[in-house]
Design an enzyme around this catalytic site. Structure first.
Site, PDB file in Angstrom:
ATOM      1  N   HIS A  15       0.834  -1.200   0.000  1.00  0.00           N
ATOM      2  CA  HIS A  15       0.000   0.000   0.000  1.00  0.00           C
ATOM      3  C   HIS A  15       0.869   1.251   0.000  1.00  0.00           C
ATOM      4  CE1 HIS A  15      -0.390   1.352   4.466  1.00  0.00           C
ATOM      5  NE2 HIS A  15       0.808   0.902   4.234  1.00  0.00           N
ATOM      6  N   CYS A  34       5.608   5.716   4.533  1.00  0.00           N
ATOM      7  CA  CYS A  34       4.370   5.155   3.967  1.00  0.00           C
ATOM      8  C   CYS A  34       3.937   5.906   2.714  1.00  0.00           C
ATOM      9  CB  CYS A  34       3.250   5.143   5.002  1.00  0.00           C
ATOM     10  SG  CYS A  34       3.357   3.714   6.089  1.00  0.00           S
ATOM     11  N   HIS A  40       4.983  -0.094  -0.551  1.00  0.00           N
ATOM     12  CA  HIS A  40       5.747  -0.946   0.363  1.00  0.00           C
ATOM     13  C   HIS A  40       4.781  -1.963   0.932  1.00  0.00           C
ATOM     14  CE1 HIS A  40       3.854   2.065   2.901  1.00  0.00           C
ATOM     15  NE2 HIS A  40       3.815   1.123   3.832  1.00  0.00           N
ATOM     16  N   HIS A  42       3.324  -4.909   3.931  1.00  0.00           N
ATOM     17  CA  HIS A  42       3.198  -5.288   5.335  1.00  0.00           C
ATOM     18  C   HIS A  42       2.754  -6.749   5.424  1.00  0.00           C
ATOM     19  CE1 HIS A  42       3.632  -1.281   7.022  1.00  0.00           C
ATOM     20  NE2 HIS A  42       2.791  -0.829   6.113  1.00  0.00           N
ATOM     21  N   ASP A  80      -4.668 -10.896  -0.080  1.00  0.00           N
ATOM     22  CA  ASP A  80      -3.298 -11.411  -0.008  1.00  0.00           C
ATOM     23  C   ASP A  80      -2.534 -11.183  -1.317  1.00  0.00           C
ATOM     24  OD1 ASP A  80      -1.209 -12.710   1.347  1.00  0.00           O
ATOM     25  OD2 ASP A  80      -1.664 -14.594   0.323  1.00  0.00           O
ATOM     26  N   HIS A  81      -1.314 -10.666  -1.186  1.00  0.00           N
ATOM     27  CA  HIS A  81      -0.445 -10.385  -2.332  1.00  0.00           C
ATOM     28  C   HIS A  81      -1.081  -9.437  -3.338  1.00  0.00           C
ATOM     29  CE1 HIS A  81       1.841 -13.533  -0.462  1.00  0.00           C
ATOM     30  NE2 HIS A  81       2.853 -13.249  -1.248  1.00  0.00           N
ATOM     31  N   GLU A 126      -0.603  -4.138  11.837  1.00  0.00           N
ATOM     32  CA  GLU A 126       0.182  -3.789  10.640  1.00  0.00           C
ATOM     33  C   GLU A 126       1.667  -4.049  10.864  1.00  0.00           C
ATOM     34  OE1 GLU A 126      -0.481  -0.062   7.874  1.00  0.00           O
ATOM     35  OE2 GLU A 126       1.092   0.375   9.316  1.00  0.00           O
TER      36      GLU A 126
HETATM   37 NI    NI Z   1       2.562   1.142   5.488  1.00  0.00          NI
END
Ligand code: NI
Length: 138
Positions: A15, A34, A40, A42, A80-81, A126
């Site tokens: 995100h 962020c 990037h 998580h 996911d992914h 997160e």
């Molecule tokens: Ni982030």
């Protein structure tokens, strides 16, 4: 007597936090890393807590297996992914993908699927330092 049951499932996703109308400097100041242009990732942990009276025969509020399956089918397998900002999913396209917004969206997506007991809390972890929770309060 009301008891609470919590189930956790994991997913990985990318995100980025960014406000279009702001300058690069302002975005970096507010969102830090962020806001990095190339996104990037998580390793998220989704934690869902339900509440209800344990069934007299099974002793369960809900079968934790069924809750896990529901969480995977409706949420973690979907996200996911993926890139939470770009890939189509149940998330509203225009939201900032903060942990706070994500728990509200996940609650709204899951709530009506839980029939045998009540949804109590959706928490999303997160990082080691950041998590958010939503209890359905408007
Ligand atoms: Ni982030």
């Amino acid at each position: 007597m009301i008891a609470y049951l919590t189930r956790k499932e994991k997913f990985c996703a990318a995100h980025r936090l960014w406000v279009k109308d702001w300058s690069e400097d302002k975005n970096m100041e507010v969102f830090g890393n962020c806001a990095n242009h190339n996104f990037h990732g998580h390793n998220y942990i989704l934690s869902v807590t339900v509440k209800g009276k344990p069934d007299p025969h099974t002793g369960m509020i809900i079968n934790a297996k069924d809750l896990g399956k529901l969480m995977r089918e409706k949420v973690t397998n979907v996200l996911d992914h993926t890139n939470l900002n770009l890939d189509p999913s149940f998330l509203s396209p225009e939201i900032q993908t903060t942990t706070e917004n994500l728990v509200i969206q996940i609650w709204n997506h899951l709530e009506h699927h839980i029939k045998v007991c009540k949804l109590h809390c959706v928490e999303l972890i997160e990082t080691d330092k950041i998590s958010a929770a939503y209890y359905g309060e408007k």
